[in-house]
Design a protein around this motif. Sequence first.
Motif, mmCIF file in Angstrom:
data_model
loop_
_atom_site.group_PDB
_atom_site.id
_atom_site.type_symbol
_atom_site.label_atom_id
_atom_site.label_comp_id
_atom_site.label_asym_id
_atom_site.label_seq_id
_atom_site.Cartn_x
_atom_site.Cartn_y
_atom_site.Cartn_z
ATOM 1 N N MET A 1 56.567 60.314 -14.373
ATOM 2 C CA MET A 1 55.655 60.048 -15.491
ATOM 3 C C MET A 1 56.147 58.823 -16.271
ATOM 4 S SD MET A 1 54.429 62.665 -18.482
ATOM 5 C CE MET A 1 53.225 62.141 -19.692
ATOM 6 N N MET A 2 55.204 57.893 -16.544
ATOM 7 C CA MET A 2 55.599 56.665 -17.233
ATOM 8 C C MET A 2 55.918 56.943 -18.696
ATOM 9 S SD MET A 2 53.045 53.801 -15.533
ATOM 10 C CE MET A 2 52.727 53.165 -17.093
ATOM 11 N N SER A 3 56.953 56.246 -19.170
ATOM 12 C CA SER A 3 57.295 56.350 -20.583
ATOM 13 C C SER A 3 56.313 55.519 -21.410
ATOM 14 C CB SER A 3 58.718 55.860 -20.814
ATOM 15 O OG SER A 3 58.790 54.456 -20.574
ATOM 16 N N ILE A 4 56.351 55.732 -22.720
ATOM 17 C CA ILE A 4 55.489 54.962 -23.602
ATOM 18 C C ILE A 4 55.761 53.466 -23.457
ATOM 19 C CG2 ILE A 4 54.963 54.457 -26.023
ATOM 20 C CD1 ILE A 4 55.425 57.377 -26.635
ATOM 21 N N LEU A 5 57.023 53.080 -23.333
ATOM 22 C CA LEU A 5 57.364 51.675 -23.185
ATOM 23 C C LEU A 5 56.818 51.116 -21.884
ATOM 24 C CD1 LEU A 5 58.779 49.136 -24.120
ATOM 25 C CD2 LEU A 5 60.923 50.011 -23.150
ATOM 26 N N GLU A 6 56.925 51.894 -20.797
ATOM 27 C CA GLU A 6 56.402 51.439 -19.508
ATOM 28 C C GLU A 6 54.885 51.296 -19.545
ATOM 29 O OE1 GLU A 6 59.709 53.275 -16.401
ATOM 30 O OE2 GLU A 6 58.099 54.564 -17.151
ATOM 31 N N GLU A 7 54.222 52.258 -20.219
ATOM 32 C CA GLU A 7 52.769 52.158 -20.348
ATOM 33 C C GLU A 7 52.378 50.905 -21.136
ATOM 34 O OE1 GLU A 7 51.221 55.685 -22.068
ATOM 35 O OE2 GLU A 7 51.783 56.969 -20.377
#
Length: 361
Positions: A1-7
């Motif tokens: 699951m992508m982190s907020i930063l990755e998103e």
Amino acid sequence: MMSILEELEESVAQFGTAPILSEMPRRPLVQKGIGGPTAAHVIEEIHTPLNLAATTYTTGSTAFQTPVGITHEELPGRMEATRRVLERVGIHPGDRLLVSYAPLVNVFWGEGLAQEGVEWFFPLRSDRDALIAALCREKPAAVVGESSFLRAALLQCRKLGLAAEVPEDLILLAAGSPLNPELIETAAQFPGMQVHDLYGCQEFGWLSLDGVPLRDDVRLIPCCKEGFAQVSCGGLAVGDMLPVSEKGHILNPEGELLTYGRQRVPEEWETVIFSTRMNDAETVRRAARSILRLKSRVVRVSDCLETGAADTYIGLCSWRDRSHIVTLDGPEATEYLDTMIESQLRYQREKKTDPAWLKER
């Protein structure tokens, strides 16, 4: 699951509205029409604001070379001056123009040359031998360059036995420095060759040809030296003082401006705006600051400025003696100044597109 930063990073990469570096519009030397070699410059990429048509530099004949901003609103005036140059000297659509010093194209404005159907090109190198090679091999209809440089090239052609290779009826446009009268004598040794004295600057474009103004807003104003006058371009003092003679220019008896005898004024003159067609005084004040930054000309706004006037009304005076003012009434004599104010107004109305400049909390 992508982190907020990755998103966030994914969103910036895929859906961001501001451009990345490779997406930014570019205006290379070739596009500006000045893609030629010079020994006096380094090619440096800069961020030029979209509200400017281009940035260029003064020639630096009397001081350090200074950046010059050219607005879109100025271009029609520059292009009309270019059209008049070509018409008066007899350069026609389809003719080729050899430019010895690439930045001179910015004074013509390349789009103006293209609009008139003139093809221009440059020597392989910015030296005399390269100019001779291009002149004799490419056979242009005209050459533009500094007069002593052109004269030295022609003398070298004769010394090398290449005089017959120089195209007949060649048009020499002496520009960039005061005309060397010896060029006229040298040119007379070549069949049909004609010489013209082209005077102007990067800030305003071409101003006169063989002593005759090229712009309708050129005016002569008094100066500190007898027999000389300063040049005003649309309400802005150019900074040169020229001998004025009823006997005429060495190349044209109808040209009263002896541009080959020009000198720099010992003290700069300022423009003071007394009335304006604009309704907003603050726009005029901002334009005055913009002109200082773009053209290195001091423009002041009177404390008693009249807005919404029928025409612009200005005064020109020395910074040392502001009691002696030369006044000019628009619209013709202040055309350039009015154009710069219109540029300022458009700039204020434009949406600032870079999100980095949005000052929201």
